[in-house]
Design a protein around this motif. Structure first.
Motif, PDB file in Angstrom:
ATOM      1  N   ARG A 132       0.822  -1.215   0.000  1.00 10.66           N
ATOM      2  CA  ARG A 132       0.000   0.000   0.000  1.00 10.66           C
ATOM      3  C   ARG A 132       0.862   1.273   0.000  1.00 10.66           C
ATOM      4  NH1 ARG A 132      -2.337  -3.263   4.018  1.00 10.66           N
ATOM      5  NH2 ARG A 132      -1.447  -1.948   5.649  1.00 10.66           N
ATOM      6  N   ARG A 133       2.168   1.076   0.005  1.00 14.06           N
ATOM      7  CA  ARG A 133       3.113   2.202   0.008  1.00 14.06           C
ATOM      8  C   ARG A 133       4.092   1.991  -1.140  1.00 14.06           C
ATOM      9  NH1 ARG A 133       8.323   2.670   3.417  1.00 14.06           N
ATOM     10  NH2 ARG A 133       8.729   4.905   3.608  1.00 14.06           N
ATOM     11  N   LEU A 134       4.216   3.003  -2.010  1.00  9.62           N
ATOM     12  CA  LEU A 134       5.070   2.894  -3.185  1.00  9.62           C
ATOM     13  C   LEU A 134       6.215   3.896  -3.115  1.00  9.62           C
ATOM     14  CD1 LEU A 134       2.408   2.660  -6.037  1.00  9.62           C
ATOM     15  CD2 LEU A 134       3.429   0.799  -4.703  1.00  9.62           C
ATOM     16  N   ILE A 135       7.418   3.421  -3.419  1.00 11.11           N
ATOM     17  CA  ILE A 135       8.570   4.293  -3.610  1.00 11.11           C
ATOM     18  C   ILE A 135       8.796   4.346  -5.117  1.00 11.11           C
ATOM     19  CG2 ILE A 135      11.002   4.679  -3.088  1.00 11.11           C
ATOM     20  CD1 ILE A 135      10.632   2.788  -0.666  1.00 11.11           C
ATOM     21  N   VAL A 136       8.545   5.501  -5.719  1.00  6.93           N
ATOM     22  CA  VAL A 136       8.529   5.611  -7.175  1.00  6.93           C
ATOM     23  C   VAL A 136       9.798   6.307  -7.654  1.00  6.93           C
ATOM     24  CG1 VAL A 136       7.220   6.392  -9.180  1.00  6.93           C
ATOM     25  CG2 VAL A 136       6.005   5.739  -7.080  1.00  6.93           C
ATOM     26  N   THR A 137      10.569   5.614  -8.499  1.00  8.56           N
ATOM     27  CA  THR A 137      11.836   6.139  -9.004  1.00  8.56           C
ATOM     28  C   THR A 137      11.874   6.035 -10.522  1.00  8.56           C
ATOM     29  OG1 THR A 137      13.001   4.000  -8.964  1.00  8.56           O
ATOM     30  CG2 THR A 137      12.971   5.271  -6.907  1.00  8.56           C
ATOM     31  N   GLY A 138      12.823   6.771 -11.142  1.00  2.89           N
ATOM     32  CA  GLY A 138      13.029   6.629 -12.574  1.00  2.89           C
ATOM     33  C   GLY A 138      12.796   7.893 -13.355  1.00  2.89           C
ATOM     34  N   VAL A 139      12.368   7.726 -14.598  1.00  2.60           N
ATOM     35  CA  VAL A 139      12.188   8.836 -15.542  1.00  2.60           C
ATOM     36  C   VAL A 139      10.888   8.645 -16.323  1.00  2.60           C
ATOM     37  CG1 VAL A 139      14.663   9.253 -15.822  1.00  2.60           C
ATOM     38  CG2 VAL A 139      13.558   7.566 -17.284  1.00  2.60           C
ATOM     39  N   ALA A 140      10.417   9.684 -16.979  1.00  2.33           N
ATOM     40  CA  ALA A 140      10.746  11.082 -16.744  1.00  2.33           C
ATOM     41  C   ALA A 140       9.851  11.583 -15.614  1.00  2.33           C
ATOM     42  CB  ALA A 140      10.516  11.915 -17.995  1.00  2.33           C
ATOM     43  N   SER A 141      10.449  12.342 -14.704  1.00  4.00           N
ATOM     44  CA  SER A 141       9.738  12.718 -13.488  1.00  4.00           C
ATOM     45  C   SER A 141       8.436  13.459 -13.761  1.00  4.00           C
ATOM     46  CB  SER A 141      10.647  13.568 -12.598  1.00  4.00           C
ATOM     47  OG  SER A 141      11.079  14.735 -13.258  1.00  4.00           O
ATOM     48  N   ASP A 142       8.448  14.374 -14.727  1.00  2.00           N
ATOM     49  CA  ASP A 142       7.251  15.186 -14.983  1.00  2.00           C
ATOM     50  C   ASP A 142       6.330  14.570 -16.026  1.00  2.00           C
ATOM     51  OD1 ASP A 142       9.069  15.602 -17.019  1.00  2.00           O
ATOM     52  OD2 ASP A 142       8.873  17.777 -17.040  1.00  2.00           O
ATOM     53  N   ALA A 152      -1.700   6.597  -8.304  1.00  2.00           N
ATOM     54  CA  ALA A 152      -1.562   5.969  -6.990  1.00  2.00           C
ATOM     55  C   ALA A 152      -2.429   6.678  -5.969  1.00  2.00           C
ATOM     56  CB  ALA A 152      -0.099   5.990  -6.548  1.00  2.00           C
ATOM     57  N   GLY A 153      -2.428   8.000  -6.018  1.00  3.71           N
ATOM     58  CA  GLY A 153      -3.259   8.772  -5.104  1.00  3.71           C
ATOM     59  C   GLY A 153      -4.732   8.476  -5.277  1.00  3.71           C
ATOM     60  N   MET A 154      -5.176   8.297  -6.524  1.00  7.39           N
ATOM     61  CA  MET A 154      -6.586   8.000  -6.778  1.00  7.39           C
ATOM     62  C   MET A 154      -6.974   6.615  -6.275  1.00  7.39           C
ATOM     63  SD  MET A 154      -7.575   9.838 -10.386  1.00  7.39           S
ATOM     64  CE  MET A 154      -6.114   9.448 -11.328  1.00  7.39           C
ATOM     65  N   ARG A 155      -5.977   5.784  -6.015  1.00 11.52           N
ATOM     66  CA  ARG A 155      -6.230   4.448  -5.473  1.00 11.52           C
ATOM     67  C   ARG A 155      -5.969   4.387  -3.969  1.00 11.52           C
ATOM     68  NH1 ARG A 155      -5.185   4.349 -10.639  1.00 11.52           N
ATOM     69  NH2 ARG A 155      -5.949   2.670 -11.972  1.00 11.52           N
ATOM     70  N   ASP A 156      -5.813   5.548  -3.361  1.00 17.91           N
ATOM     71  CA  ASP A 156      -5.568   5.657  -1.922  1.00 17.91           C
ATOM     72  C   ASP A 156      -4.309   4.921  -1.488  1.00 17.91           C
ATOM     73  OD1 ASP A 156      -7.791   7.278  -1.389  1.00 17.91           O
ATOM     74  OD2 ASP A 156      -9.115   5.530  -1.325  1.00 17.91           O
ATOM     75  N   LEU A 157      -3.311   4.904  -2.355  1.00 20.33           N
ATOM     76  CA  LEU A 157      -2.016   4.338  -2.018  1.00 20.33           C
ATOM     77  C   LEU A 157      -1.087   5.461  -1.578  1.00 20.33           C
ATOM     78  CD1 LEU A 157      -1.579   1.952  -5.080  1.00 20.33           C
ATOM     79  CD2 LEU A 157      -2.205   1.282  -2.762  1.00 20.33           C
ATOM     80  N   GLU A 158      -0.273   5.193  -0.578  1.00 20.48           N
ATOM     81  CA  GLU A 158       0.746   6.158  -0.176  1.00 20.48           C
ATOM     82  C   GLU A 158       1.912   6.053  -1.156  1.00 20.48           C
ATOM     83  OE1 GLU A 158       3.971   7.003   3.413  1.00 20.48           O
ATOM     84  OE2 GLU A 158       2.449   5.432   3.644  1.00 20.48           O
TER      85      GLU A 158
END
Length: 201
Positions: A132-142, A152-158
């Protein structure tokens, strides 16, 4: 024909994610042969070692890694083949892949658009992992990172996006993403070494 009750349920992930946490590595395994690749590659190369260090910490802590990559070849893509092609391409792209080489226990997801969630099995995989908690890395950030964080936010995930593990085509674009992620998405951008992970198993 055997009844459905006699068959074991499908297993997408055999071990739950420690601390209900998963690491996503987005679009870092590549042959870098797409438009704008020459602008994005230096930033990706700069963060590869830091993502690798974070991944090593996650692996020791029992936090699973999920590689997320663009689908190539009109849904005829093969992730192991993409790794092989990237290594064979040489240069900075091969160095990135060498630093982030997937392990036997890692997962991968192919995506048709920017978000790691759109038309992919990621949400189902996270459910099996109990993450339920994601650490999101990589490209492209924007682009892909932003779309993934919003979904992720729309799925109520941290979710959090470590500021030293994301990059875009220019430093200015990346800084703008970091500000907007914190202000608009309420996503923390804690640097990788300072992210709290579960106690080592």
């Amino acid at each position: 024909m055997a009844s459905s009750s006699s068959s074991p349920p499908p297993v997408l992930a055999s071990t739950p994610a420690a601390g209900h946490t998963a690491l996503l590595i987005i679009d870092m395994i590549s042959c870098w042969d797409f438009p704008d690749a020459e602008k994005l590659l230096p930033g990706a190369h700069a963060i590869a070692g830091r993502i690798a260090a974070l991944k090593a910490r996650c692996t020791r802590a029992g936090v699973p890694t999920i590689y997320v990559n663009d689908n190539r070849g009109r849904w005829r893509s093969d992730f192991p083949k993409l790794v092989e092609m990237s290594l064979a391409s040489g240069g900075a792209g091969a160095e990135i892949t060498s630093a982030l080489l997937p392990g036997e226990k890692d997962y991968f997801v192919l995506k048709p658009k920017q978000s790691a969630f759109f038309a992919t099995p990621l949400e189902l995989l996270l459910a099996y992992l109990k993450a339920r908690r994601l650490i999101v890395t990589g490209v492209a950030s924007d682009q892909c990172i932003w779309a993934t964080l919003a979904d992720a936010g729309m799925r109520d995930l941290e979710a959090l996006a470590p500021r030293d593990c994301v990059a875009s085509q220019t430093p200015e674009r990346n800084q703008r993403f970091l500000r907007q992620a914190e202000e608009a998405l309420l996503v923390r951008t804690t640097p990788g070494p300072r992210i709290r992970l579960p106690a080592k198993r």
